[in-house]
Scaffold this active site. Structure first.
Site, short mmCIF file in Angstrom:
data_model
loop_
_atom_site.label_atom_id
_atom_site.label_comp_id
_atom_site.label_asym_id
_atom_site.label_seq_id
_atom_site.Cartn_x
_atom_site.Cartn_y
_atom_site.Cartn_z
N SER A 1 0.83 -1.20 0.00
CA SER A 1 0.00 0.00 0.00
C SER A 1 0.87 1.26 0.00
O SER A 1 1.72 1.40 -0.87
CB SER A 1 -0.92 -0.06 1.22
OG SER A 1 -2.00 0.78 1.03
N HIS B 1 -7.43 -5.71 0.50
CA HIS B 1 -6.23 -4.91 0.71
C HIS B 1 -5.40 -5.44 1.89
O HIS B 1 -5.55 -5.00 3.03
CB HIS B 1 -6.68 -3.48 0.98
CG HIS B 1 -5.60 -2.46 0.86
ND1 HIS B 1 -4.93 -2.23 -0.31
CD2 HIS B 1 -5.06 -1.62 1.78
CE1 HIS B 1 -4.03 -1.27 -0.11
NE2 HIS B 1 -4.08 -0.89 1.15
#
Ligand code: GCU
Length: 413
Positions: free
Chosen positions: A251, A392
């Site tokens: 990320s 995620h």
């Protein structure tokens, strides 16, 4: 805070840095998640110089085009590291050594890296896990990490054998012959830094300066720079082969990873896990997070990047060119099917469009030209890619591919 106040704050130029990423996302009702609404775009060509000349040799790439692209990313996207007003002295101190970590599998070193000049001092704590059964210097995975080395994240998990509490499969990494190095993001700069008084920036400020200039380093550049300094340390540790270090991050840290690997050619390989907007994903697709949305974290990028809010087409670069800067070194991009904020398809396309630079340098681009089905990794090139089912996070499936990819490139086969 009331929903309507965010655009008002932003319009007034006020920071929304105090809000968490999740809170910010909840305020979004204008995000494009429709492939059909991706605008037409023309990507800048990594193999045409700023002067409009085609790049046809490795030498032209290296001497002309690569430096141009590097400078564009430094000055308009992430921010350049300034020259400090006074030389910085960098020192290493092993503050703790545990030779019997994880039942004796590893030696864990807590290494303090200290920076000092007449403007002040700053320090970061890096964790190094070395396989105890290694015969010689080992390759390493260096993770740019959200996890504070002082917390419980790095204790062996009591629930999952071989894992650390933060989900890193340390046992598998050690068994595969790798050291694992964790570089914390929060010591030299804040997650959402706005004041710049506490961390590394003060050592670089000119007298009277208290904020980075428009082209100077934002948070992501500091995060990547911290990894480079950890690599400096690894060069002094003879149990690690510093020429075989894979840098990786998830990320926000995936963004920092790619930028670090682009700048510092000592990194042998780079892995982006769901780095999304400002990482592997193409800006011009305007799918999921966009430049304007990313810039709500006011200093992740440099101040100049704000000029491209809602104007991605004006950028002199796009993110396939960031991946190109890593060539000829191998790069791996990982996406998640449900990680739409990060634009998985845009991450894939970036990896795809970096292909011509890899090919020019005699390396193998991605072996597919369209997004592969979920959980079918493309591991055979110098650019690797997979899209995993799910959201995620970094899962054991992802780690498995990263290790396989690194095995192919960092080990003598
Ligand atoms: C936010 C941000 C992303 C970032 C993510 C993360 O969602 O918008 O750009 O990648 O946080 O770091 O987890």
């Amino acid at each position: 805070m009331h929903l309507k106040t965010i655009p008002i704050l932003t319009a007034l130029g006020l920071s929304v840095g105090a809000l968490s990423a999740r809170e910010l996302k909840e305020f979004d009702n204008d995000v494009n998640y429709d492939e059909a609404r991706v605008p037409h775009y023309d990507l800048p060509d990594p193999l045409i110089t700023a002067e409009g000349k085609p790049v046809t040799t490795a030498e032209q790439w290296r001497n002309v085009r690569r430096p141009q692209i590097l400078s564009l990313f430094a000055n308009f996207v992430y921010g350049a590291v300034p020259v400090p007003p006074d030389p910085i002295v960098q020192t290493y101190r092993v503050v703790r050594e545990d030779k019997s970590f994880m039942g004796g599998k590893a030696t864990k070193l807590n290494v303090a890296i200290r920076f000092k000049n007449r403007k002040g001092t700053a320090e970061t704590l890096v964790l190094v896990f070395l396989p105890n059964n290694a015969k010689g210097p080992v390759p390493a995975f260096m993770m740019l990490s959200f996890d504070d080395p002082r917390g419980g994240s790095f204790k062996p998990s009591t629930r999952r054998e071989g894992f650390l509490n933060n989900g890193v499969p340390l046992g598998q990494l050690l068994d595969s012959g790798y050291a694992y190095v964790s570089v914390y993001h929060g010591d030299l700069v804040g997650h959402n830094e706005t004041s710049f008084g506490r961390g590394i920036h003060k050592l670089f400020f000119r007298d009277g300066q208290s904020m980075p200039k428009a082209h100077e380093w934002g948070v992501l550049t500091v995060n990547g720079w911290t990894g480079m300094r950890a690599l400096d340390y690894l060069e002094t540790n003879d149990r690690v082969d510093a020429r075989r270090v894979a840098v990786m991050g998830h990320s926000k840290m995936g963004k920092a990873t790619l930028w670090a690997a682009a700048q510092d050619e000592r990194f042998a390989l780079a892995i982006s896990a769901q780095s999304g907007c400002g990482g592997a994903a193409l800006w011009r697709r305007k799918y999921g997070e966009t430049m304007a949305k990313l810039n709500r974290f006011p200093h992740w990028l440099c101040i100049n990047a704000r000029k491209f809010n809602e104007r991605e087409d004006d950028l002199p670069v796009d993110q396939h060119m960031l991946l190109s800067l890593i060539a000829p070194r191998p790069v791996y991009v990982a996406s998640g099917t449900a990680d739409t904020w990060a634009d998985p398809h845009g991450e894939f396309l970036s990896a795809h469009h970096a292909g011509p630079v890899y090919a020019l340098l005699g390396k193998k681009p991605l072996s597919a030209t369209t997004l592969p089905p979920p959980n079918q990794p493309l591991l055979d090139g110098d650019i690797g890619y997979h899209i995993r089912t799910g959201g995620h996070s970094v899962e054991p499936f992802d780690w498995q591919q990263f290790i396989q990819f690194a095995d192919r490139h960092l080990k003598d086969n």
